[in-house]
Design a protein around this motif. Structure first.
Motif, PDB file in Angstrom:
ATOM      1  N   HIS A  40      16.041   9.135   4.863  1.00 24.22           N
ATOM      2  CA  HIS A  40      15.112   9.818   4.032  1.00 24.22           C
ATOM      3  C   HIS A  40      15.904   9.522   2.406  1.00 24.22           C
ATOM      4  CE1 HIS A  40      13.904  12.670   7.373  1.00 24.22           C
ATOM      5  NE2 HIS A  40      12.628  12.056   7.039  1.00 24.22           N
ATOM      6  N   ASP A  41      17.029   9.530   2.403  1.00 20.40           N
ATOM      7  CA  ASP A  41      17.546   9.171   0.997  1.00 20.40           C
ATOM      8  C   ASP A  41      17.168   7.978   0.688  1.00 20.40           C
ATOM      9  OD1 ASP A  41      18.916  11.517   1.059  1.00 20.40           O
ATOM     10  OD2 ASP A  41      20.774  10.718   1.576  1.00 20.40           O
ATOM     11  N   LYS A  42      17.319   6.857   1.807  1.00 14.89           N
ATOM     12  CA  LYS A  42      16.747   5.572   1.644  1.00 14.89           C
ATOM     13  C   LYS A  42      15.375   5.304   0.948  1.00 14.89           C
ATOM     14  CE  LYS A  42      20.543   3.366   2.437  1.00 14.89           C
ATOM     15  NZ  LYS A  42      21.270   2.809   1.405  1.00 14.89           N
ATOM     16  N   ILE A  43      14.462   6.205   1.577  1.00 15.30           N
ATOM     17  CA  ILE A  43      13.115   6.336   0.993  1.00 15.30           C
ATOM     18  C   ILE A  43      12.878   6.495  -0.452  1.00 15.30           C
ATOM     19  CG2 ILE A  43      10.886   6.820   1.496  1.00 15.30           C
ATOM     20  CD1 ILE A  43      11.638   7.518   4.452  1.00 15.30           C
ATOM     21  N   ILE A  44      13.594   7.530  -0.788  1.00 20.69           N
ATOM     22  CA  ILE A  44      13.524   8.125  -2.048  1.00 20.69           C
ATOM     23  C   ILE A  44      14.278   7.135  -3.277  1.00 20.69           C
ATOM     24  CG2 ILE A  44      14.553  10.004  -3.630  1.00 20.69           C
ATOM     25  CD1 ILE A  44      14.090  11.642  -1.343  1.00 20.69           C
ATOM     26  N   GLU A  45      15.204   6.465  -2.478  1.00 22.44           N
ATOM     27  CA  GLU A  45      16.015   5.471  -3.482  1.00 22.44           C
ATOM     28  C   GLU A  45      15.262   4.083  -3.818  1.00 22.44           C
ATOM     29  OE1 GLU A  45      19.619   4.251  -1.696  1.00 22.44           O
ATOM     30  OE2 GLU A  45      20.227   2.897  -3.209  1.00 22.44           O
ATOM     31  N   ILE A  46      14.410   3.700  -2.485  1.00 20.51           N
ATOM     32  CA  ILE A  46      13.443   2.667  -2.743  1.00 20.51           C
ATOM     33  C   ILE A  46      12.393   2.670  -3.741  1.00 20.51           C
ATOM     34  CG2 ILE A  46      11.874   2.745  -0.791  1.00 20.51           C
ATOM     35  CD1 ILE A  46      12.629  -0.342  -0.187  1.00 20.51           C
ATOM     36  N   SER A  47      11.963   3.957  -3.753  1.00 19.65           N
ATOM     37  CA  SER A  47      10.672   4.155  -4.321  1.00 19.65           C
ATOM     38  C   SER A  47      11.056   4.336  -5.812  1.00 19.65           C
ATOM     39  CB  SER A  47       9.871   5.447  -4.057  1.00 19.65           C
ATOM     40  OG  SER A  47      10.819   6.598  -4.456  1.00 19.65           O
ATOM     41  N   LEU A  48      12.258   4.852  -6.117  1.00 18.03           N
ATOM     42  CA  LEU A  48      12.875   5.054  -7.393  1.00 18.03           C
ATOM     43  C   LEU A  48      13.076   3.426  -8.029  1.00 18.03           C
ATOM     44  CD1 LEU A  48      14.996   7.993  -7.279  1.00 18.03           C
ATOM     45  CD2 LEU A  48      12.905   7.885  -8.472  1.00 18.03           C
ATOM     46  N   VAL A  49      13.699   2.678  -7.181  1.00 16.34           N
ATOM     47  CA  VAL A  49      14.002   1.365  -7.529  1.00 16.34           C
ATOM     48  C   VAL A  49      12.788   0.560  -7.846  1.00 16.34           C
ATOM     49  CG1 VAL A  49      15.273  -0.791  -7.087  1.00 16.34           C
ATOM     50  CG2 VAL A  49      16.342   1.286  -6.488  1.00 16.34           C
ATOM     51  N   PHE A  50      11.824   0.813  -7.096  1.00 17.27           N
ATOM     52  CA  PHE A  50      10.419   0.051  -6.994  1.00 17.27           C
ATOM     53  C   PHE A  50       9.901   0.368  -8.434  1.00 17.27           C
ATOM     54  CE2 PHE A  50       5.855  -0.213  -6.237  1.00 17.27           C
ATOM     55  CZ  PHE A  50       5.600  -1.560  -6.134  1.00 17.27           C
ATOM     56  N   GLU A  60       0.948   3.479 -14.472  1.00 20.21           N
ATOM     57  CA  GLU A  60       0.610   4.549 -13.959  1.00 20.21           C
ATOM     58  C   GLU A  60       0.229   4.409 -12.334  1.00 20.21           C
ATOM     59  OE1 GLU A  60      -3.143   5.721 -15.982  1.00 20.21           O
ATOM     60  OE2 GLU A  60      -3.677   7.164 -14.186  1.00 20.21           O
ATOM     61  N   LEU A  61      -0.371   3.350 -11.941  1.00 19.04           N
ATOM     62  CA  LEU A  61      -0.427   2.854 -10.670  1.00 19.04           C
ATOM     63  C   LEU A  61       0.925   3.167  -9.956  1.00 19.04           C
ATOM     64  CD1 LEU A  61      -2.334   2.484  -8.271  1.00 19.04           C
ATOM     65  CD2 LEU A  61      -1.939   0.083  -8.612  1.00 19.04           C
ATOM     66  N   THR A  62       1.826   2.624 -10.298  1.00 21.49           N
ATOM     67  CA  THR A  62       3.128   2.460  -9.814  1.00 21.49           C
ATOM     68  C   THR A  62       3.919   3.786  -9.568  1.00 21.49           C
ATOM     69  OG1 THR A  62       3.286   0.307 -10.856  1.00 21.49           O
ATOM     70  CG2 THR A  62       5.345   1.260  -9.737  1.00 21.49           C
ATOM     71  N   GLU A  63       3.577   4.522 -10.702  1.00 23.85           N
ATOM     72  CA  GLU A  63       4.174   5.970 -10.823  1.00 23.85           C
ATOM     73  C   GLU A  63       3.717   6.757  -9.708  1.00 23.85           C
ATOM     74  OE1 GLU A  63       4.250   7.328 -14.858  1.00 23.85           O
ATOM     75  OE2 GLU A  63       5.648   5.897 -15.242  1.00 23.85           O
ATOM     76  N   GLN A  64       2.116   6.659  -9.563  1.00 25.20           N
ATOM     77  CA  GLN A  64       1.643   7.688  -8.512  1.00 25.20           C
ATOM     78  C   GLN A  64       2.055   7.041  -7.005  1.00 25.20           C
ATOM     79  OE1 GLN A  64      -2.307   6.341  -9.770  1.00 25.20           O
ATOM     80  NE2 GLN A  64      -2.632   8.243 -11.134  1.00 25.20           N
ATOM     81  N   VAL A  65       2.250   5.801  -7.040  1.00 31.06           N
ATOM     82  CA  VAL A  65       2.620   5.292  -5.382  1.00 31.06           C
ATOM     83  C   VAL A  65       4.005   5.891  -5.346  1.00 31.06           C
ATOM     84  CG1 VAL A  65       3.017   3.250  -4.336  1.00 31.06           C
ATOM     85  CG2 VAL A  65       0.944   3.498  -5.480  1.00 31.06           C
ATOM     86  N   SER A  66       4.903   5.593  -6.300  1.00 36.08           N
ATOM     87  CA  SER A  66       6.244   5.908  -6.003  1.00 36.08           C
ATOM     88  C   SER A  66       6.494   7.491  -5.883  1.00 36.08           C
ATOM     89  CB  SER A  66       6.969   5.485  -7.387  1.00 36.08           C
ATOM     90  OG  SER A  66       8.353   5.815  -7.369  1.00 36.08           O
ATOM     91  N   GLU A  67       5.876   8.101  -6.567  1.00 34.67           N
ATOM     92  CA  GLU A  67       5.963   9.669  -6.290  1.00 34.67           C
ATOM     93  C   GLU A  67       5.193  10.002  -4.987  1.00 34.67           C
ATOM     94  OE1 GLU A  67       4.387  13.585  -8.749  1.00 34.67           O
ATOM     95  OE2 GLU A  67       4.276  11.684 -10.097  1.00 34.67           O
ATOM     96  N   CYS A  68       4.296   9.440  -4.800  1.00 37.87           N
ATOM     97  CA  CYS A  68       3.649   9.797  -3.193  1.00 37.87           C
ATOM     98  C   CYS A  68       4.702   9.370  -2.264  1.00 37.87           C
ATOM     99  CB  CYS A  68       2.486   8.660  -3.048  1.00 37.87           C
ATOM    100  SG  CYS A  68       1.544   9.164  -1.728  1.00 37.87           S
ATOM    101  N   VAL A  69       5.596   8.223  -2.352  1.00 41.74           N
ATOM    102  CA  VAL A  69       6.284   7.945  -1.407  1.00 41.74           C
ATOM    103  C   VAL A  69       7.463   9.042  -1.336  1.00 41.74           C
ATOM    104  CG1 VAL A  69       8.139   6.016  -0.538  1.00 41.74           C
ATOM    105  CG2 VAL A  69       5.973   5.501  -1.147  1.00 41.74           C
ATOM    106  N   GLU A  70       7.915   9.484  -2.675  1.00 40.52           N
ATOM    107  CA  GLU A  70       9.167  10.353  -2.776  1.00 40.52           C
ATOM    108  C   GLU A  70       8.627  11.678  -2.043  1.00 40.52           C
ATOM    109  OE1 GLU A  70      10.666  11.273  -6.735  1.00 40.52           O
ATOM    110  OE2 GLU A  70       9.901   9.235  -7.229  1.00 40.52           O
ATOM    111  N   ASN A  71       7.413  12.016  -2.159  1.00 43.08           N
ATOM    112  CA  ASN A  71       6.749  13.362  -1.755  1.00 43.08           C
ATOM    113  C   ASN A  71       6.880  13.081   0.160  1.00 43.08           C
ATOM    114  OD1 ASN A  71       6.121  15.704  -3.570  1.00 43.08           O
ATOM    115  ND2 ASN A  71       5.333  13.850  -4.415  1.00 43.08           N
ATOM    116  N   LEU A  72       6.484  12.033   0.423  1.00 43.18           N
ATOM    117  CA  LEU A  72       6.417  11.817   1.727  1.00 43.18           C
ATOM    118  C   LEU A  72       7.855  11.830   2.573  1.00 43.18           C
ATOM    119  CD1 LEU A  72       5.549  10.442   4.447  1.00 43.18           C
ATOM    120  CD2 LEU A  72       5.948   8.246   3.578  1.00 43.18           C
ATOM    121  N   ALA A  73       8.818  11.463   1.538  1.00 44.29           N
ATOM    122  CA  ALA A  73      10.249  11.468   2.306  1.00 44.29           C
ATOM    123  C   ALA A  73      10.714  13.094   2.334  1.00 44.29           C
ATOM    124  CB  ALA A  73      11.189  10.706   1.211  1.00 44.29           C
ATOM    125  N   VAL A  74      10.418  13.625   1.028  1.00 48.84           N
ATOM    126  CA  VAL A  74      10.598  15.181   1.104  1.00 48.84           C
ATOM    127  C   VAL A  74       9.895  15.956   2.379  1.00 48.84           C
ATOM    128  CG1 VAL A  74      10.821  17.164  -0.084  1.00 48.84           C
ATOM    129  CG2 VAL A  74      11.106  15.320  -1.382  1.00 48.84           C
TER     130      VAL A  74
END
Lengths: 351, 219
Positions: free
Chosen positions: B23-33, B125-139
């Motif tokens: 789960h940490d890796k998912i959050i990390e990859i979304s932020l780096v992306f 904006e699109l990237t931020e939405q996608v990245s936030e979406c992935v972070e919420n998925l991890a949580v």
């Protein structure tokens, strides 16, 4: 004398074997079926604890069965046990899990009728009331346990994997407790009718350890139940569990725990003394059915969830089995005693 | 037997840590992306972007090894037999999201897509939405293991963000195809936008499955 006694006792031991084969599924059926506990572990634990329960806690239920009808001749005891064993085996064959307790009570009443002895109605009522009380109490205990455990899990935020670990440990511990209670409570069904004519002398092992004649009889009965568990219960265990309702490991744990507690309530002399000394209502020390207890628990939990998951056809079939079991055993016992007495010239009762 | 129980406990603990690490890796990859796309929009395939792209690749490799270890341990030590299949599926679905992020980052690196400045804000904006979406998925997925009631809250956020990302990507595509750009560039941009939006779609699929597991666990 001991050899003849052992011959007659064989029907009781046969009943013990079939009880072990059938009732082990009530203890570890769901745990093994859901792969939470290995069969070998389950068989080892239940065999040991059934014997300990039988030897150290078997006296209470035996006294109540004795009060219902003191089967005073070995031939009679042999036939009471055999007719119960035949009924349990036959019912199991047609797919109905029945209670050994009910079968043995039916057998004793058959013997009472044949020997024209009075059946103590108050004792009979006491025993019959437990056939309703036992599943009812187990159902209530199961609901309470489920709500408590569910709440603990919800509030404690324990990791799913750790929950699984704790439930596994819980299943093993409660299975052991359940096996102890089964031995203590149900040993009376197996060889209780032979208790009046026990020929064994007390045995002392070491300085502090002593077994009375009755305890040796219970030990033999316990070993026969264990033999049933080790040799024949695997098949039953693997088919039981999800028939009546789909079960999660937590539900499986609650069912076993509720069953263990209820069997303990109906077999503990210590608890009875404690309740009596505090002027509280006591539980009758009667051999109750672990099958009924399990079904009571499953139905209780099923109803808690709105009754959607319960298979009512199987439930009705089981209840019908509970009503017919004592009647069939009574009939078989009565007719067989007639043959044993008049064809084989055996003493089946003493006047 | 105590030995057996002790080793079971240590396996349980180790697996718990591996799942947390995934789960940490998912959050990390979304932020780096998110950071990588911002850098790409500003500097295209600069050395910093290359560094971030490599970082994404490393995280994807680590997540792959974690996934394999989780799957092996679940079966080798016979842990959570009733939910093993579901956890396996969940871990694989999470891995698909990670792989998609890696694919998109690599696509930028290989194709060096030219994104006109007028679309940068919408793209961010699109990237931020996608990245936030992935972070919420991890949580949400982490909560599945510890706090079932919280899964629904995070699932709601994932659904909302996926819907928003769909709207943003549709608007972007509409604007691009209405512009005077070469058709080839329009198609290349449209394909990049679809792939970025696909990350959120995969997250949504994962959440759909997760909610079914929640119902199953609640029974």
């Amino acid at each position: 004398m001991e050899l003849t006694y052992l011959f007659f006792l064989s029907s009781g031991l046969f009943l013990g074997w079939s009880l072990g084969a059938n009732d082990a599924s009530n203890i570890f059926g769901t745990a093994v079926g859901s792969k939470m506990v290995k069969f070998k572990t389950a068989a080892f634990i239940s065999s040991i604890f059934v014997i300990i329960g039988a030897v150290y806690g078997g006296q209470g239920g035996t006294e109540t069965l004795g009060a219902l009808g003191a089967v005073n001749a070995l031939g009679g005891a042999f036939m009471v046990s055999l007719s119960a064993a035949i009924t349990v085996y036959w019912m199991a064959k047609i797919g109905i899990s029945v209670s050994t307790s009910q079968a043995i009570v039916g057998g004793i009443i058959g013997w009472n009728l044949f020997s024209q002895k009075n059946t103590d109605v108050s004792v009979l009522t006491k025993i019959c009331s437990t056939w309703i009380l036992c599943p009812l109490i187990t159902g209530i205990v199961a609901i309470l346990l489920y709500l408590i455990l569910k709440n603990i899990i919800k509030k404690s935020h324990i990791h799913l994997l750790r929950q699984d670990y704790y439930i596994r440990i819980g299943l093993i511990v409660s299975g052991a407790l359940c096996a102890y209670s089964l031995g203590a409570n149900n040993i009376a069904n197996i060889i209780g009718v032979f208790a009046d004519s026990v020929p064994f002398k007390p045995v002392r092992i070491g300085q502090y350890f002593q077994l009375s004649g009755l305890q040796i009889l219970f030990l033999l009965g316990g070993i026969s139940i264990s033999a049933g568990i080790v040799t024949y219960s695997k098949k039953v265990i693997l088919t039981v569990g999800n028939n009546l309702m789909k079960m999660t490991p937590l539900v499986a744990l609650v069912v076993v725990l509720a069953q263990a507690l209820t069997l303990f309530l109906f077999s503990s002399k210590g608890l009875q003394h404690f309740l009596m000394s505090h002027n509280l209502p006591t539980f009758p020390l009667v051999p109750v059915s672990s099958t009924q207890a399990v079904i009571g628990a499953i139905l209780g939990l099923g109803l808690l969830k709105g009754g959607r998951g319960i298979n009512w056809n199987i439930t009705l079939k089981l209840i019908l089995g509970w009503i017919t079991t004592p009647l069939i055993t009574m009939g078989i016992c009565f007719v067989s005693l007639f043959f044993l007495q008049n064809v084989f010239n055996m003493t089946v009762y003493l006047p | 037997m105590f030995n057996l129980k002790f080793s079971l406990f240590s396996h349980t603990k180790e697996l718990e840590q591996k799942i947390d690490m995934l789960h940490d890796k998912i959050i990390e990859i979304s932020l780096v992306f998110k950071k990588a796309v911002t850098v790409y929009l500003k500097e295209k395939r600069s050395s910093e972007y290359r560094h971030l792209s490599k970082n994404i690749k490393d995280i994807e490799h680590d997540a792959d090894s974690l996934r394999r270890e989780i799957e092996n341990r679940l079966y080798m030590h016979n842990l959570i037999p009733d939910f093993r299949g579901n956890i396996l599926e969940l871990v694989e679905n999470l891995d698909k999201v990670i792989n998609e992020i890696d694919d998109v980052a690599h696509k930028f690196y290989i194709e060096q897509t030219d994104i006109p400045a007028i679309y940068h804000d919408k793209f961010k904006e699109l990237t931020e939405q996608v990245s936030e979406c992935v972070e919420n998925l991890a949580v949400a997925s982490r909560s599945f293991f510890r706090d079932l009631s919280a899964v629904r809250d995070y699932a709601k956020k994932v659904y909302w963000l996926e819907h928003e990302s769909d709207k943003t990507s549709a608007k972007l595509k509409e604007a691009i195809f209405a512009s005077d750009m070469e058709l080839a560039q329009k198609l290349q941009l449209g394909s990049v936008i679809s792939e970025v939006a696909d990350i959120a779609d995969l997250a949504e699929n994962c959440i759909d499955q997760l909610l079914i597991y929640v119902i199953k666990r609640d029974i």
